[in-house]
Scaffold this motif. Structure first.
Motif, PDB file in Angstrom:
ATOM      1  N   LYS A 175       0.832  -1.206   0.000  1.00  0.00           N
ATOM      2  CA  LYS A 175       0.000   0.000   0.000  1.00  0.00           C
ATOM      3  C   LYS A 175       0.866   1.255   0.000  1.00  0.00           C
ATOM      4  O   LYS A 175       0.473   2.281  -0.544  1.00  0.00           O
ATOM      5  N   ALA A 176       2.047   1.164   0.602  1.00  0.00           N
ATOM      6  CA  ALA A 176       2.964   2.305   0.627  1.00  0.00           C
ATOM      7  C   ALA A 176       3.636   2.476  -0.744  1.00  0.00           C
ATOM      8  O   ALA A 176       3.734   3.577  -1.271  1.00  0.00           O
ATOM      9  N   ILE A 177       4.108   1.375  -1.322  1.00  0.00           N
ATOM     10  CA  ILE A 177       4.763   1.391  -2.641  1.00  0.00           C
ATOM     11  C   ILE A 177       4.186   0.249  -3.474  1.00  0.00           C
ATOM     12  O   ILE A 177       4.749  -0.845  -3.508  1.00  0.00           O
ATOM     13  N   PRO A 178       3.058   0.489  -4.147  1.00  0.00           N
ATOM     14  CA  PRO A 178       2.391  -0.622  -4.849  1.00  0.00           C
ATOM     15  C   PRO A 178       3.225  -1.249  -5.976  1.00  0.00           C
ATOM     16  O   PRO A 178       2.957  -2.371  -6.387  1.00  0.00           O
ATOM     17  N   TRP A 179       4.241  -0.488  -6.474  1.00  0.00           N
ATOM     18  CA  TRP A 179       5.034  -1.025  -7.594  1.00  0.00           C
ATOM     19  C   TRP A 179       6.329  -1.682  -7.120  1.00  0.00           C
ATOM     20  O   TRP A 179       7.200  -1.983  -7.906  1.00  0.00           O
ATOM     21  N   THR A 180       6.443  -1.895  -5.810  1.00  0.00           N
ATOM     22  CA  THR A 180       7.673  -2.500  -5.314  1.00  0.00           C
ATOM     23  C   THR A 180       7.823  -3.934  -5.844  1.00  0.00           C
ATOM     24  O   THR A 180       6.825  -4.646  -6.028  1.00  0.00           O
ATOM     25  N   ARG A 181       9.060  -4.321  -6.125  1.00  0.00           N
ATOM     26  CA  ARG A 181       9.315  -5.673  -6.647  1.00  0.00           C
ATOM     27  C   ARG A 181       9.767  -6.623  -5.549  1.00  0.00           C
ATOM     28  O   ARG A 181       9.761  -7.834  -5.737  1.00  0.00           O
ATOM     29  N   TYR A 182      10.223  -6.049  -4.433  1.00  0.00           N
ATOM     30  CA  TYR A 182      10.864  -6.879  -3.414  1.00  0.00           C
ATOM     31  C   TYR A 182      10.263  -6.660  -2.034  1.00  0.00           C
ATOM     32  O   TYR A 182       9.718  -5.600  -1.746  1.00  0.00           O
ATOM     33  N   CYS A 183      10.427  -7.650  -1.177  1.00  0.00           N
ATOM     34  CA  CYS A 183      10.068  -7.492   0.224  1.00  0.00           C
ATOM     35  C   CYS A 183      11.110  -6.593   0.898  1.00  0.00           C
ATOM     36  O   CYS A 183      12.166  -6.319   0.310  1.00  0.00           O
ATOM     37  N   ILE A 184      10.827  -6.147   2.108  1.00  0.00           N
ATOM     38  CA  ILE A 184      11.726  -5.203   2.781  1.00  0.00           C
ATOM     39  C   ILE A 184      13.124  -5.798   2.939  1.00  0.00           C
ATOM     40  O   ILE A 184      14.130  -5.134   2.689  1.00  0.00           O
TER      41      ILE A 184
END
Ligand SMILES: [Zn+2]
Length: 118
Positions: free
Chosen positions: A98-107
């Motif tokens: 929800k913070a970065i919907p286009w993220t490819r990776y987990c934290i």
């Protein structure tokens, strides 16, 4: 993942894509104006313009990367494979999506990629 969450995220992604595309169209026009100024500018002006331009290109490169990630995320939603880390294949927490919907990776993987020495 709940369908309602997925639809909400897809909406954000499409908005972001539109925003980035508009931005790149606008900056394209700005670049043409800039090159006009450069022709008449003296040496000092040209030097400061060059550093501005470097920053500007960096920004454009970042936007392109984000745009690619946004595109990929939309495709993943359509293929129902969205929300998984591309590195470890773990499920990415909804809070992060929800913070970065286009993220490819987990934290965890993101941190490893950004700080390989750690
Ligand atoms: Zn991961």
């Amino acid at each position: 993942m709940k369908k309602i969450d997925l639809l909400g995220l897809k909406k954000i992604l499409i908005q972001k894509k539109t925003e980035l595309l508009n931005k790149s169209n606008n900056s394209h026009g700005r670049m043409n104006i800039d090159s006009g100024i450069n022709d008449v500018g003296d040496e000092i002006d040209t030097a400061s313009q060059n550093s501005e331009r470097e920053m500007y290109f960096e920004l454009v490169a970042n936007d392109k990367m984000t745009l690619n990630a946004v595109d990929d995320a939309i495709v993943k939603i359509e293929k129902s494979v969205y929300g998984k880390c591309e590195c470890c294949r773990d499920v990415i927490p909804l809070k992060r999506l929800k913070a970065i919907p286009w993220t490819r990776y987990c934290i965890q993987c993101q941190e490893k990629l950004e700080n390989p020495q750690k």
